[in-house]
Design an enzyme around this catalytic site. Structure first.
Site, short mmCIF file in Angstrom:
data_model
loop_
_atom_site.label_atom_id
_atom_site.label_comp_id
_atom_site.label_asym_id
_atom_site.label_seq_id
_atom_site.Cartn_x
_atom_site.Cartn_y
_atom_site.Cartn_z
N CYS A 102 46.77 42.75 44.18
CA CYS A 102 46.11 43.17 42.94
C CYS A 102 44.64 43.49 43.20
O CYS A 102 44.11 44.48 42.69
CB CYS A 102 46.25 42.09 41.88
SG CYS A 102 45.52 42.51 40.28
N CYS A 199 48.78 37.38 38.84
CA CYS A 199 47.61 38.23 38.60
C CYS A 199 47.80 39.16 37.40
O CYS A 199 48.63 40.05 37.43
CB CYS A 199 47.32 39.05 39.85
SG CYS A 199 45.92 40.16 39.70
#
Length: 368
Positions: A102, A199
């Site tokens: 991410c 995330c």
């Protein structure tokens, strides 16, 4: 940081990114905030996906400190670059790390590109990390001052261009001090708990997330030492090397518990053994890594450095032995053999090894 640069703060709706924006604003910089809208749980995965509340909290903080705020929709990119990577990894029997990807693909990838397209010079986040500029224009990423909160592990797959465009305003603050700053400023997020979810997805259990997208493929649970079948499992993707809970096999032996030590693809067998130094495959002194990425220049030639084998683990001494073709540069590629001074426990294929020279983050690679 230059007083003339425009900085876009990735505001997640949490206290860390809130204080990051406040610190930059108090420094007199040209600051704006943005919430990355990556996931809204359209598929009704079990769990709490509080994106609406997070947007409201981030917007409230932006209004409090007097900076512009916007929502940037990156849902398509997030599905393609992070969710697809996550699901493909589990389908192929490895344990991916969505938080690391991410950062590389979203925060300092498409979000950074969006920021630059809209006139910003840099992206700031609430990571506990520090950035050091050098006279030649290059940058280093250094561990955060609060060692209990250091998050450089999650930045291990960034390249130099991303490091130059990154800002970490809270990297020099201990967490209690950050909370105090937030409280004294009356920020809406001052008492908000830290997120522990995937995330930008939220408080969703990984097993619930996988159950929604990866079909069960049952197989046997096999004792690694003698090949005895102890039971059955629902699918290898629900387990990772070193896992002790949720195996569903009683040990029937006092003071001993089973731990996952491997996966066998041909018959979908989950390999277990009694947890301990003698467990086959649980501890290793040598491992291979691939997809090497470097924050600065690649490590050339064999040398002793340090590594963090997983988040929260201390740095350990290792010998880094690059392959002959390991000249891929900062952007990724190349592979190496890693020899640890002391055996390491439960290194799962697909996870990340972060490489260090003292506090300085060198880069990272993926366990084979």
């Amino acid at each position: 940081m230059s007083a003339s640069e425009k900085i876009l703060v990735a505001m997640s709706g949490g206290v860390d990114s809130s204080v990051a924006a406040l610190v930059l604003k108090r420094a007199g910089l040209d600051v704006s905030g943005a919430y990355m809208k990556n996931w809204i749980n359209e598929d009704n995965v079990i769990g709490d996906c509080p994106w609406q509340q997070d947007i409201e909290d981030a917007r409230a903080v932006a209004e409090q400190i007097g900076i512009p705020f916007r929502v940037v929709n990156l849902m398509e990119e997030y599905r393609g670059r992070v969710v697809a990577y996550l699901l493909d990894g589990y389908k192929n029997g490895i344990t991916p790390n969505p938080d690391v990807m991410c950062n590389r693909e979203i925060k300092f990838g498409v979000f950074l590109a969006w920021a630059r397209e809209h006139g910003f010079d840099a992206v700031a986040t609430g990571h506990y990390a520090r950035r050091v500029e050098h006279a030649d224009g290059s940058c280093s990423i250094i561990e955060g001052a609060d060692k209990n909160k250091d998050q450089t592990y999650f930045l291990a797959m960034l390249g130099q261009e991303q490091a130059r465009a990154a800002r970490f305003p809270i990297g020099g603050l201990p967490k209690p001090e950050l909370r105090r700053i937030a409280a004294e400023a009356g920020l809406a997020t001052a008492a908000k708990k830290d997120s522990q979810g995937i995330c930008f997805i939220g408080q969703v259990r990984m097993q619930d997330f996988l159950r929604q997208y990866v079909p069960d493929e049952p197989g046997p649970v096999v004792r690694a030492g003698d090949g005895r079948v102890l039971g059955a499992h629902r699918g290898l993707h629900y387990y990772t090397i070193g896992q002790r809970k949720g195996i569903g096999i009683p040990s029937n032996t006092d003071f001993k518990n089973y731990v996952v030590v491997g996966k066998r693809a041909e018959d979908r067998a989950l390999l277990v053994a009694f947890d301990g130094p003698e467990a086959p495959g649980l501890f290793t002194s040598e491992v291979r890594v691939h997809s090497l990425s470097w924050v600065e220049k690649p490590v050339a030639g064999s040398r002793w450095i340090e590594g963090r084998v997983r988040y929260r683990d201390p740095r350990v001494a290792l010998e880094f032995i690059p392959d002959e073709e390991n000249g891929a540069g900062e952007g990724g590629g190349g592979s190496a053999t890693i020899r640890f001074r002391e055996p390491q426990r439960a290194l799962a294929p697909g996870q990340i090894l972060a490489l260090y020279d003292g506090e300085r983050l060198l880069g990272g690679g993926v366990y084979v």
